[in-house]
Design a protein around this motif. Structure first.
Motif, PDB file in Angstrom:
ATOM      1  N   LYS A   1       2.331   6.652  -5.405  1.00  0.00           N
ATOM      2  CA  LYS A   1       1.746   7.014  -6.700  1.00  0.00           C
ATOM      3  C   LYS A   1       0.722   8.134  -6.542  1.00  0.00           C
ATOM      4  CE  LYS A   1       2.264   2.368  -8.700  1.00  0.00           C
ATOM      5  NZ  LYS A   1       1.531   1.174  -9.202  1.00  0.00           N
ATOM      6  N   GLU A   2      -0.076   8.062  -5.465  1.00  0.00           N
ATOM      7  CA  GLU A   2      -1.061   9.117  -5.219  1.00  0.00           C
ATOM      8  C   GLU A   2      -0.381  10.441  -4.887  1.00  0.00           C
ATOM      9  OE1 GLU A   2      -4.559   9.228  -5.371  1.00  0.00           O
ATOM     10  OE2 GLU A   2      -4.106   7.455  -6.569  1.00  0.00           O
TER      11      GLU A   2
ATOM     12  N   GLY B   1      -5.978  -3.883  -6.891  1.00  0.00           N
ATOM     13  CA  GLY B   1      -6.111  -2.433  -6.984  1.00  0.00           C
ATOM     14  C   GLY B   1      -5.269  -1.742  -5.948  1.00  0.00           C
ATOM     15  N   PHE B   2      -5.795  -0.646  -5.395  1.00  0.00           N
ATOM     16  CA  PHE B   2      -5.031   0.167  -4.450  1.00  0.00           C
ATOM     17  C   PHE B   2      -4.606  -0.631  -3.215  1.00  0.00           C
ATOM     18  CE2 PHE B   2      -4.764   2.834  -0.672  1.00  0.00           C
ATOM     19  CZ  PHE B   2      -3.883   3.836  -1.077  1.00  0.00           C
ATOM     20  N   TRP B   3      -5.489  -1.493  -2.722  1.00  0.00           N
ATOM     21  CA  TRP B   3      -5.253  -2.126  -1.425  1.00  0.00           C
ATOM     22  C   TRP B   3      -4.463  -3.429  -1.508  1.00  0.00           C
ATOM     23  CZ3 TRP B   3      -6.398   0.416   2.983  1.00  0.00           C
ATOM     24  CH2 TRP B   3      -7.232   1.526   2.877  1.00  0.00           C
TER      25      TRP B   3
ATOM     26  N   LYS C   1      -2.369  -6.267  -4.572  1.00  0.00           N
ATOM     27  CA  LYS C   1      -2.044  -6.489  -5.984  1.00  0.00           C
ATOM     28  C   LYS C   1      -2.941  -7.553  -6.610  1.00  0.00           C
ATOM     29  CE  LYS C   1       1.633  -9.914  -5.232  1.00  0.00           C
ATOM     30  NZ  LYS C   1       3.044 -10.271  -5.524  1.00  0.00           N
TER      31      LYS C   1
ATOM     32  N   ILE D   1       0.828  -1.211   0.000  1.00  0.00           N
ATOM     33  CA  ILE D   1       0.000   0.000   0.000  1.00  0.00           C
ATOM     34  C   ILE D   1       0.861   1.259   0.000  1.00  0.00           C
ATOM     35  CG2 ILE D   1      -1.794   1.265   1.245  1.00  0.00           C
ATOM     36  CD1 ILE D   1      -2.820  -1.404   2.307  1.00  0.00           C
TER      37      ILE D   1
ATOM     38  N   GLN E   1       1.425   2.354  -3.400  1.00  0.00           N
ATOM     39  CA  GLN E   1       0.258   2.994  -3.992  1.00  0.00           C
ATOM     40  C   GLN E   1       0.093   4.414  -3.452  1.00  0.00           C
ATOM     41  OE1 GLN E   1      -0.853   0.952  -6.432  1.00  0.00           O
ATOM     42  NE2 GLN E   1       0.768  -0.282  -5.511  1.00  0.00           N
ATOM     43  N   MET E   2       0.425   4.596  -2.177  1.00  0.00           N
ATOM     44  CA  MET E   2       0.391   5.932  -1.600  1.00  0.00           C
ATOM     45  C   MET E   2       1.378   6.854  -2.316  1.00  0.00           C
ATOM     46  SD  MET E   2      -1.840   6.156   0.911  1.00  0.00           S
ATOM     47  CE  MET E   2      -1.256   7.528   1.896  1.00  0.00           C
TER      48      MET E   2
ATOM     49  N   SER F   1      -4.497  14.776  -8.100  1.00  0.00           N
ATOM     50  CA  SER F   1      -5.181  14.033  -7.044  1.00  0.00           C
ATOM     51  C   SER F   1      -5.002  14.695  -5.689  1.00  0.00           C
ATOM     52  CB  SER F   1      -4.652  12.588  -6.990  1.00  0.00           C
ATOM     53  OG  SER F   1      -5.165  11.903  -5.863  1.00  0.00           O
TER      54      SER F   1
ATOM     55  N   GLU G   1     -12.432  -6.118  -5.727  1.00  0.00           N
ATOM     56  CA  GLU G   1     -11.574  -5.889  -6.885  1.00  0.00           C
ATOM     57  C   GLU G   1     -10.983  -7.230  -7.330  1.00  0.00           C
ATOM     58  OE1 GLU G   1     -11.217  -3.329  -8.637  1.00  0.00           O
ATOM     59  OE2 GLU G   1     -12.162  -1.788  -7.399  1.00  0.00           O
TER      60      GLU G   1
END
Length: 508
Positions: free
Chosen positions: A271-272, A423-425, A427, A265, A268-269, A278, A419
């Motif tokens: 990337k955000e 997804g975000f949470w 893979k 995660i 992913q953070m 965003s 999902e």
């Protein structure tokens, strides 16, 4: 009479469900011979599931049945026998209920069958077995263990049936073919070798599947059936989900892991953070520009600046270019590593700024995106004391927090997210339960995330504490800050969270 048909079905189903029955079916047996259907055209069939805990107990206990036999035949608290007896009692009660409505009804409980001479103890056969009726209901099949198997419960259920002439809406299915495939685990675990590994068909005699006279009823073929094991896992997962679903976090409760330190995660953070459009982790590019301009107006180039929760360095890099001497700290390893790779002349620390506050003296300390509100009042006070201690005279602490307008944008509730491709949470595929709880007396919201993956369960809790102008000013003055100014309406609308924030400049 026509009006009573659907009503009677619903009434019976409601009564049975109230007693714990599942897979309730109304079956047409008028095609069977009178010896079997006793001149009653319909039958009601239901199951009572065994508990996952019982299945696990039997599976984990060597010689479960034999141990009870050795204990002076102590089966008083055995769930299987209790459930069989309960299914019979429910069938007896249902037959009485239907009879009181003026229809014929015959229970097929063990006691009723024995009293009517419908069970042959010598051959262990009844004239119309529960399994025959259940097969016609379409709810399952006969396994290689000679037990009725359903997709929902495997073999972990006891059956009950009631024959009647009551006018019911009924079904009649061709018996399902077994779904055992090549699996013969029931035969593998059978210590008496009474199972023949034979796949059931409509014309298959029972003795080709099992030697009932040699069976010790050890229950191993029931509990080790793969469909039973799948039911046990699903039920255990459901209980775990329900325990989480029903749990309201204690105020500022913490979990073992965080979204900022989770290996997947945190990527992913990052990337955000780096997405300029965003508000998900850092704010949008235009908001960041306005915030940095605000900080520049309240500080001087050449100042020593500390960024608490610096992320990937979106703010620190700006101040470095303006001639500030910059230090940043964050416990998201992915973000810190990214920031270090961008500017080697900025001091980046991977750590928790509550427990490991950076040593040194600073002219400016910043903490952006309402981070102060993610901490309990105790942790907040520890942090503010460290900030105050680390500031030089006339130094400033610049931060933002949510105002009480947050309650207009945030509401209690829960939602599910599935999902299948990841997804975000996670893979890979996952199920996420998101919950929001409000603590109005403490001016706080919690956001609880329960993540279910094939690898297991993860649990995260995030917090937002909101403040009034008066409260945040009082908190800062108690620490020692001599001047506090508050600024609002600085940013454009926020696409991720609330627009109701205030920026605070506290001077030592």
């Amino acid at each position: 009479m026509a009006k009573e048909i659907p009503y009677l079905n619903q009434d019976i189903e409601s009564r049975l469900k109230h007693q714990g029955a599942e897979l309730i079916r109304f079956v047409d047996i008028s095609h069977l011979g009178e010896k079997q259907n006793r001149q009653l055209p319909n039958v009601i069939v239901f199951v009572l599931p065994l508990s996952a805990a019982y299945i696990r107990d039997v599976a984990d206990t060597p010689d479960y049945v034999q141990a009870r036999i050795d204990d002076n035949f102590n089966f008083d608290d055995d769930e299987f026998l209790q459930t069989e007896h309960q299914a019979g009692e429910i069938a007896d009660e249902l037959a009485r209920f239907i009879s009181e409505k003026g229809y014929k009804a015959l229970s097929q409980s063990d006691a009723a069958l024995l009293a009517a001479g419908r069970f042959n103890a010598g051959t262990k056969e009844s004239v119309l077995p529960h399994k025959t009726v259940a097969l016609l209901s379409g709810s399952g099949w006969i396994g290689k263990n000679n037990l009725f198997i359903t997709p929902e419960y495997g073999a972990a259920q006891c059956l009950g049936t009631v024959l009647t002439d009551a006018p019911l809406e009924t079904v009649l299915h061709t018996p399902l073919l077994p779904k055992c495939g090549n699996c013969s685990i029931c035969a593998d675990v059978c210590e008496k070798y009474v199972l023949k590994r034979k796949t059931w068909h409509t014309a298959t005699p029972r003795e080709e599947i099992v030697d009932v006279y040699g069976c010790s009823t050890c229950l191993k073929c029931l509990v080790h059936c793969l469909y039973t094991q799948l039911y046990m896992k699903k039920r255990s997962d459901k209980m775990r989900i329900e325990s989480l679903t029903d749990k309201r976090p204690a105020l500022f409760e913490k979990t073992n892991g965080t979204i900022w330190t989770d290996p997947y995660i945190q990527q992913q953070m990052l990337k955000e953070h780096l997405n300029p459009d965003s508000d998900g982790a850092s704010r949008k590019r235009e908001s960041i520009r306005r915030i940095t301009d605000f900080i520049l107006r309240h500080s001087k180039p050449g100042s020593a600046l500390l960024d608490l929760g610096c992320g990937p360095g979106l703010y620190t890099s700006v101040f470095r270019d303006k001639g500030y001497h910059v230090t940043g700290i964050d416990f998201n390893r992915a973000s810190v590593e990214y920031a270090r790779a961008q500017h080697t002349d900025i001091c980046y620390i991977e750590g928790d700024y509550i427990r490991n506050y950076p040593e040194g003296k600073y002219d400016v300390v910043i903490m952006i995106y309402c981070d102060l509100g993610t901490h309990s009042d105790n942790d907040r006070d520890v942090l503010l004391s460290n900030v105050y201690r680390s500031l030089r005279e006339e130094g400033v602490f610049i931060f933002d927090v949510f105002t009480d307008g947050l309650v207009k944008d945030t509401h209690e509730g829960k939602s599910w997210e599935y999902e299948p491709e990841g997804g975000f949470w996670n893979k890979d595929k996952y199920l996420l339960l998101s919950q929001t709880f409000h603590y109005p007396d403490q001016n706080a919201f919690s956001y609880q995330y329960n993540l279910f993956t094939e690898q297991g369960t993860k649990h995260f809790i995030l917090w937002d504490r909101y403040y009034s102008r008066e409260e945040i000013t009082s908190v800062l003055r108690q620490v020692g800050f001599r001047k506090v100014t508050i600024h609002t309406n600085m940013l454009e609308s926020n696409s991720f969270t609330s627009d109701h924030e205030m920026f605070v400049v506290a001077t030592r």
